[in-house]
Motif scaffolding. Structure first.
Motif, PDB file in Angstrom:
ATOM      1  N   ARG A  41       1.402  -1.286  -0.616  1.00 18.80           N
ATOM      2  CA  ARG A  41       0.084   0.192   0.055  1.00 18.80           C
ATOM      3  C   ARG A  41       0.810   1.111   0.146  1.00 18.80           C
ATOM      4  O   ARG A  41       1.770   1.868   1.173  1.00 18.80           O
ATOM      5  N   GLY A  42       1.152   2.092  -1.186  1.00 18.40           N
ATOM      6  CA  GLY A  42       2.216   2.826  -1.299  1.00 18.40           C
ATOM      7  C   GLY A  42       3.148   2.352  -1.339  1.00 18.40           C
ATOM      8  O   GLY A  42       3.630   1.146  -1.601  1.00 18.40           O
ATOM      9  N   ASP A  43       4.499   2.498  -0.049  1.00 13.77           N
ATOM     10  CA  ASP A  43       5.336   2.177   0.275  1.00 13.77           C
ATOM     11  C   ASP A  43       5.373   1.268   1.112  1.00 13.77           C
ATOM     12  O   ASP A  43       6.466   0.837   2.180  1.00 13.77           O
ATOM     13  N   THR A  44       4.570   1.094   1.548  1.00 13.07           N
ATOM     14  CA  THR A  44       3.794  -0.090   3.042  1.00 13.07           C
ATOM     15  C   THR A  44       3.674  -1.506   2.244  1.00 13.07           C
ATOM     16  O   THR A  44       3.008  -1.779   1.387  1.00 13.07           O
ATOM     17  N   LEU A  45       4.557  -2.314   3.331  1.00 13.80           N
ATOM     18  CA  LEU A  45       4.391  -3.728   3.683  1.00 13.80           C
ATOM     19  C   LEU A  45       2.920  -4.145   4.125  1.00 13.80           C
ATOM     20  O   LEU A  45       2.654  -3.532   5.538  1.00 13.80           O
ATOM     21  N   VAL A  46       1.918  -4.659   4.003  1.00 21.42           N
ATOM     22  CA  VAL A  46       0.508  -5.136   4.430  1.00 21.42           C
ATOM     23  C   VAL A  46       0.283  -6.023   5.312  1.00 21.42           C
ATOM     24  O   VAL A  46       0.683  -7.101   4.030  1.00 21.42           O
ATOM     25  N   ASP A  47       0.743  -6.814   6.228  1.00 25.34           N
ATOM     26  CA  ASP A  47       0.105  -8.491   6.106  1.00 25.34           C
ATOM     27  C   ASP A  47      -0.718  -9.170   6.000  1.00 25.34           C
ATOM     28  O   ASP A  47      -1.959  -8.496   6.734  1.00 25.34           O
ATOM     29  N   ILE A  48      -0.688  -9.602   5.556  1.00 21.28           N
ATOM     30  CA  ILE A  48      -2.512 -10.642   5.181  1.00 21.28           C
ATOM     31  C   ILE A  48      -2.835 -11.581   6.190  1.00 21.28           C
ATOM     32  O   ILE A  48      -3.951 -11.492   6.224  1.00 21.28           O
ATOM     33  N   GLY A  49      -1.735 -12.158   6.899  1.00 26.38           N
ATOM     34  CA  GLY A  49      -1.871 -12.946   8.043  1.00 26.38           C
ATOM     35  C   GLY A  49      -2.021 -14.146   7.971  1.00 26.38           C
ATOM     36  O   GLY A  49      -2.070 -14.326   6.385  1.00 26.38           O
ATOM     37  N   THR A  50      -2.831 -15.492   8.756  1.00 25.97           N
ATOM     38  CA  THR A  50      -3.028 -16.778   8.410  1.00 25.97           C
ATOM     39  C   THR A  50      -4.260 -16.875   8.678  1.00 25.97           C
ATOM     40  O   THR A  50      -5.100 -16.106   9.099  1.00 25.97           O
TER      41      THR A  50
END
Length: 164
Positions: free
Chosen positions: A26-35
């Motif tokens: 998201r832009g320059d940020t990594l968004v953790d999808i999770g489990t």
């Protein structure tokens, strides 16, 4: 900015495998999808609308994983065909998802659409053809699917085309 999906380490190595999670940018940020309760998820495909597909551990046993669709922070568990393991590899802009589901020694390519996952070989026009579809890796906007099929012990790459 382009949106990218992938997999990254999320912590120190732990047994039985390192914690890795699928992510989306998201832009320059990594968004953790999770489990779904385990240590591991992976992201394999993304469509033009930002919907991500992959696999995530359920926490019910080592390597028990279900396929998922992730979109804007919500992770939808689309399950497996039985056997406790599924990976979604691609999603087209019609929200059709393809992948592989396995249990034991058997592996089946699947198509998920409109809330239902089905084995691809059940969709073959000539069911008596003897083909088994063991893997599905890509689907395009024409709904053509690239995967692997086997007949009489011989496996090969194949393209499945929808029948009007």
């Amino acid at each position: 900015h382009e949106t990218v999906a992938g997999t990254s380490s999320v912590g120190e190595f732990a047994q039985p495998e390192p914690p890795i999670h699928g992510f989306v940018t998201r832009g320059d940020t990594l968004v953790d999808i999770g489990t779904f309760g385990g240590q591991v998820s992976e992201a394999f495909g993304i469509n033009d609308h930002g919907k991500v597909v992959g696999t995530a551990e359920t926490g019910t046993g080592f390597h028990d994983r279900n396929a998922y669709i992730w979109f804007r922070g919500f992770q939808l568990d689309i399950g497996n065909l039985g056997g406790g393991f599924a990976e979604a590899f691609d999603i087209n802009n019609l929200n059709q998802v393809i992948g592989t589901s396995s249990g034991g020694e058997a592996s089946q390519g699947f198509l998920w659409q409109r809330g239902k996952m089905v084995a691809l070989e059940t969709l073959i026009d000539d069911a008596a053809s003897g083909w088994t579809i063991t893997d599905a890796r890509a689907i395009n906007e024409k709904q053509q699917i690239a995967g692997t099929g086997c007949k009489a012990g011989v496996c090969q790459a194949m393209r499945l085309d929808p029948v009007p």
